[in-house]
Design an enzyme around this catalytic site. Structure first.
Site, PDB file in Angstrom:
ATOM      1  N   TYR A 117      -2.034  74.243  39.414  1.00 20.52           N
ATOM      2  CA  TYR A 117      -2.383  74.195  37.992  1.00 20.52           C
ATOM      3  C   TYR A 117      -1.212  73.834  37.079  1.00 20.52           C
ATOM      4  O   TYR A 117      -1.388  73.057  36.129  1.00 20.52           O
ATOM      5  CB  TYR A 117      -3.057  75.507  37.568  1.00 20.52           C
ATOM      6  CG  TYR A 117      -4.500  75.542  37.986  1.00 20.52           C
ATOM      7  CD1 TYR A 117      -5.491  75.002  37.181  1.00 20.52           C
ATOM      8  CD2 TYR A 117      -4.876  76.078  39.218  1.00 20.52           C
ATOM      9  CE1 TYR A 117      -6.819  75.006  37.574  1.00 20.52           C
ATOM     10  CE2 TYR A 117      -6.198  76.090  39.623  1.00 20.52           C
ATOM     11  CZ  TYR A 117      -7.171  75.548  38.799  1.00 20.52           C
ATOM     12  OH  TYR A 117      -8.486  75.537  39.206  1.00 20.52           O
ATOM     13  N   GLU A 159     -11.552  81.363  41.053  1.00 18.51           N
ATOM     14  CA  GLU A 159     -11.360  80.814  42.395  1.00 18.51           C
ATOM     15  C   GLU A 159     -10.754  81.839  43.347  1.00 18.51           C
ATOM     16  O   GLU A 159     -11.073  81.846  44.542  1.00 18.51           O
ATOM     17  CB  GLU A 159     -10.505  79.550  42.324  1.00 18.51           C
ATOM     18  CG  GLU A 159     -11.262  78.384  41.693  1.00 18.51           C
ATOM     19  CD  GLU A 159     -10.367  77.285  41.153  1.00 18.51           C
ATOM     20  OE1 GLU A 159      -9.168  77.258  41.520  1.00 18.51           O
ATOM     21  OE2 GLU A 159     -10.849  76.473  40.357  1.00 18.51           O
TER      22      GLU A 159
END
Length: 425
Positions: A117, A159
């Site tokens: 990310y 997630e």
């Protein structure tokens, strides 16, 4: 710039809410929303530059991303749409819960991890600055950095729960696991089924009818690993997972590297890496109201899983199974559909738009032409009926428009894109 979150997550299937999200200050929200018109105009250019710059700096990420979707521009369009939606609803993230759910499932299936990310964030901000130039003021970039970190934390949290659920379920595993091709069955001129069994001979976790797995391949002469997602085409509860893969050959697009490799090179006894089932498109077996399953081409695959499942679990439930394809040469799993339908309360209708003379002689199809609104109005129930459909985008757009014009409510319309998300509107 991490933010604390407390998300509602209903097992592995879907996110239920984003309540508890730490709110951004009103000034940041105002700035982000002010960029919505710019993103609408330049969003795809920004995401195109983003991918170019990110892959140049981190080529190892090409082991995860679908190269075909990149070349065709589908991933760029999907990301632009997602960024646009995030900006539009930055003050009401509840509105994008379905988008979060779908993307999070794909990320878990592909192996996207928290460390990815910051890389994405760095290059997304860089792309905004590159495309917008002086219009991308420090104030705008700072606001987008905060917004990105906010949304990234949503995905990371969701997630993490999905990874844990996939691993902890009975027979589950983390990441990719070796499977053996137990059987390879040619279903039509373009579709072949692969019956996959775990190499360690352990039991398989269950899944929802309509979900998919990812397969990962190391292909000779290919520099990077290739990962593709394929719908499971049979019901759960077997000692195998079945995928039915269409060989993608180029007309306007390049030949599919993975699909052609599977058809030509993958044989019985070979091993393949597989991730645990994922996906938020699945049959609701809690209902007993009428069910309509519509498919076009290889969109048949999740519908086969749903058909097998509903007949096993709800044999009395009224089902209309509609499949549209070119002709008998490309029609996969026809006999299986007929056989399964006999075990339940199922009406089967096959549409061929280019039938052969042999198709006509053998009465292989029911209707010549395409699925139309008029046919649906006259032949399928509409009130309190659940519709599930999948297939080529033009087919899905037509079905979606037809159902809405017939008064079918959004809650009863369910569909799946093969590949990056798109819009049917």
């Amino acid at each position: 710039m991490p933010f604390p979150y407390n998300y509602g997550v209903n097992s592995e299937k879907h996110v239920t809410s984003t309540k508890g999200v730490a709110e951004m200050d009103s000034k940041t929200i105002e700035i982000i929303k002010s960029t919505v018109p710019v993103l609408e105009q330049h969003g795809e250019k920004i995401t195109t530059v983003f991918y170019q710059q990110m892959f140049e700096a981190h080529p190892e990420l090409l082991n995860i991303f679908n190269h075909a979707n990149q070349k065709q521009g589908r991933q760029q369009k999907a990301l632009a749409s997602t960024v646009y939606a995030a900006a539009q609803y930055i003050d009401n993230l509840e509105a994008i819960v379905p988008v979060v759910t779908q993307i999070a499932h794909k990320h878990r299936s592909l192996g996207i991890k928290p460390e990815h990310y910051p890389i994405v964030g760095e290059h997304l901000l860089g792309a905004i600055k590159t495309v917008l130039g002086q219009a991308a003021t420090d104030e705008i970039l700072d606001a987008w950095e905060q917004a990105y970190n906010t949304i990234a934390d949503v995905f990371i949290s969701v997630e993490a729960q999905m990874y844990q659920d996939a691993k902890n379920q009975h027979g589950g595993w983390d990441g990719f696991k070796s499977f053996v091709v137990d059987r390879k069955v040619v279903e039509s001129e373009v579709i072949t089924s692969f019956y996959l069994k775990p190499e360690d001979k352990q039991m398989l976790p269950s899944f929802e009818a309509g979900q998919y797995i990812s397969v990962k391949l190391e292909i000779e002469e290919e520099k990077f690993t290739h990962i593709r997602q394929y719908s499971l085409s049979d019901a759960a509860g077997k000692d195998y997972y079945r995928i039915s893969v269409k060989r993608e050959t180029g007309n306007e697009t390049p030949d599919g590297i993975v699909s052609n490799y599977l058809h030509e090179k993958m044989n019985e006894g070979d091993t393949i890496q597989v991730s645990a089932p994922a996906g938020d498109f699945y049959l609701d077996t809690g209902k007993d109201t009428p069910l309509v399953l519509l498919s076009g081409g290889v969109g048949l695959t999740p519908m086969m899983s749903m058909l097998n499942t509903v007949v096993d679990l709800q044999p009395e439930r009224p089902v209309t199974f509609i499949h549209a394809t070119g002709n008998g040469r490309v029609h996969a799993l026809r006999d299986e559909v007929k056989r399964v339908a006999e075990k339940g309360n199922v009406n089967v209708v096959f549409f061929y738009d280019s039938p052969t003379e042999e198709d006509r002689e053998t009465q292989a199809f029911d209707i010549e032409g395409f699925v139309t609104k008029e046919w649906l109005r006259e032949n399928v129930p509409h009130n309190d009926t659940s519709f599930y459909f999948c297939g080529p985008v033009p087919f899905m757009k037509s079905v979606n428009a037809s159902l809405k014009s017939l008064g079918v409510t959004d809650k009863n319309i369910h569909f799946e894109f093969f590949g990056p998300m798109g819009s049917l509107e």
